[in-house]
Design an enzyme around this catalytic site. Structure first.
Site, PDB file in Angstrom:
ATOM      1  N   PRO A 143       0.792  -1.031   0.047  1.00 40.56           N
ATOM      2  CA  PRO A 143      -0.006   0.065   0.117  1.00 40.56           C
ATOM      3  C   PRO A 143       0.852   1.318   0.032  1.00 40.56           C
ATOM      4  CG  PRO A 143       0.201  -1.135   2.090  1.00 40.56           C
ATOM      5  CD  PRO A 143       0.611  -1.873   1.363  1.00 40.56           C
ATOM      6  N   ASN A 144       0.300   2.377  -0.779  1.00 38.29           N
ATOM      7  CA  ASN A 144       0.810   3.681  -0.975  1.00 38.29           C
ATOM      8  C   ASN A 144       2.100   3.704  -1.485  1.00 38.29           C
ATOM      9  OD1 ASN A 144      -1.312   5.024   0.904  1.00 38.29           O
ATOM     10  ND2 ASN A 144      -0.288   3.771   2.481  1.00 38.29           N
ATOM     11  N   ALA A 180       3.333  -0.634   4.721  1.00 40.23           N
ATOM     12  CA  ALA A 180       3.055  -0.689   6.000  1.00 40.23           C
ATOM     13  C   ALA A 180       2.496  -2.026   6.358  1.00 40.23           C
ATOM     14  CB  ALA A 180       1.891   0.482   6.224  1.00 40.23           C
ATOM     15  N   GLU A 229      13.155  -9.022   1.513  1.00 37.89           N
ATOM     16  CA  GLU A 229      12.172  -7.868   1.716  1.00 37.89           C
ATOM     17  C   GLU A 229      12.917  -6.528   1.661  1.00 37.89           C
ATOM     18  OE1 GLU A 229      11.447  -7.507   5.929  1.00 37.89           O
ATOM     19  OE2 GLU A 229       9.807  -5.898   5.563  1.00 37.89           O
ATOM     20  N   HIS A 278      12.793  -2.396   1.983  1.00 35.58           N
ATOM     21  CA  HIS A 278      12.222  -0.732   2.153  1.00 35.58           C
ATOM     22  C   HIS A 278      13.130   0.390   1.749  1.00 35.58           C
ATOM     23  CE1 HIS A 278       9.225  -2.644   4.756  1.00 35.58           C
ATOM     24  NE2 HIS A 278      10.294  -3.235   5.291  1.00 35.58           N
ATOM     25  N   ARG A 296      13.056   4.979  12.716  1.00 33.03           N
ATOM     26  CA  ARG A 296      11.858   5.714  12.701  1.00 33.03           C
ATOM     27  C   ARG A 296      10.970   5.395  14.020  1.00 33.03           C
ATOM     28  NH1 ARG A 296       9.290   5.341   6.542  1.00 33.03           N
ATOM     29  NH2 ARG A 296       7.996   6.891   7.721  1.00 33.03           N
TER      30      ARG A 296
HETATM   31  C1  DQA Z   1       8.212   1.552   3.512  1.00 29.70           C
HETATM   32  C2  DQA Z   1       8.319   1.575   5.103  1.00 29.70           C
HETATM   33  C3  DQA Z   1       7.039   1.424   5.822  1.00 29.70           C
HETATM   34  O1  DQA Z   1       7.176   1.619   7.047  1.00 29.70           O
HETATM   35  C4  DQA Z   1       5.926   2.369   5.147  1.00 29.70           C
HETATM   36  O2  DQA Z   1       4.605   2.235   5.711  1.00 29.70           O
HETATM   37  C5  DQA Z   1       5.987   2.539   3.554  1.00 29.70           C
HETATM   38  C6  DQA Z   1       7.224   2.338   2.939  1.00 29.70           C
HETATM   39  C7  DQA Z   1       9.720   1.828   2.954  1.00 29.70           C
HETATM   40  O3  DQA Z   1       9.591   1.335   1.685  1.00 29.70           O
HETATM   41  O4  DQA Z   1      10.189   2.578   3.282  1.00 29.70           O
HETATM   42  O5  DQA Z   1       4.803   2.517   3.046  1.00 29.70           O
HETATM   43  O6  DQA Z   1       7.841   0.243   3.012  1.00 29.70           O
END
Ligand code: DQA
Length: 143
Positions: free
Chosen positions: A9-10, A76, A97, A99, A106
């Site tokens: 998401p996002n 998230a 994985e 990020h 954070r």
């Molecule tokens: C994320 C880190 C997550 O905590 C956050 O909710 C994201 C992006 C990252 O790529 O840094 O949406 O996955």
């Protein structure tokens, strides 16, 4: 190498999210950097969804595909989804994985990560370079 890349998401909103954390590039730009500019010999399949169930289903369906490895940035959901973790456990291919941001430095709630220990490795905190490192890691596993 057939490489499946999943975004949660996002992450479709990259380019509009905080560039200090995530970089200023869009998800399409990230796809292009990976598939065209950095790793033209890899056959990428990209998938993004804002829905947990869709991500679970695409992981389940990947059992029937001939992917050699998987990269997941579950956004998230990394911090909340035991269900995505359980789906990932089904896959025997190497899983990484990723990020963009450094989730260990954070908010405390981002330190919880249900996905990390069902993956072979985690790369984070280097924006686009986290992905480049993840792909290099997977290529080295194949050698
Ligand atoms: C994320 C880190 C997550 O905590 C956050 O909710 C994201 C992006 C990252 O790529 O840094 O949406 O996955």
């Amino acid at each position: 190498m057939n490489l499946f890349v999943i975004h949660g998401p996002n992450l479709n909103m990259l380019g509009k999210r905080d560039p200090k954390l995530y970089g200023a590039f869009t998800l399409e730009h990230l796809y292009e950097e990976l598939a065209t500019n950095h790793f033209p010999d890899i056959n990428f399949t990209f998938f993004q969804s804002n829905y947990e169930g869709e991500i679970i289903e695409v992981i389940q369906h990947s059992l029937e595909e001939s992917y050699d490895a998987l990269i997941i940035n579950a956004g998230a959901f990394s911090h909340t989804s035991i269900a995505i973790r359980d789906a990932l456990e089904l896959l025997e291919i190497p899983k990484v994985e990723v990020h963009l941001s450094d989730v260990e430095n954070r908010e405390d709630f981002r330190k919880v990560d249900y996905i990390k220990d069902v993956c072979n490795k985690r790369f984070m905190g280097k924006k686009m370079d986290s992905y480049l490192e993840a792909v290099e890691y997977l290529l080295n596993l194949e050698d």
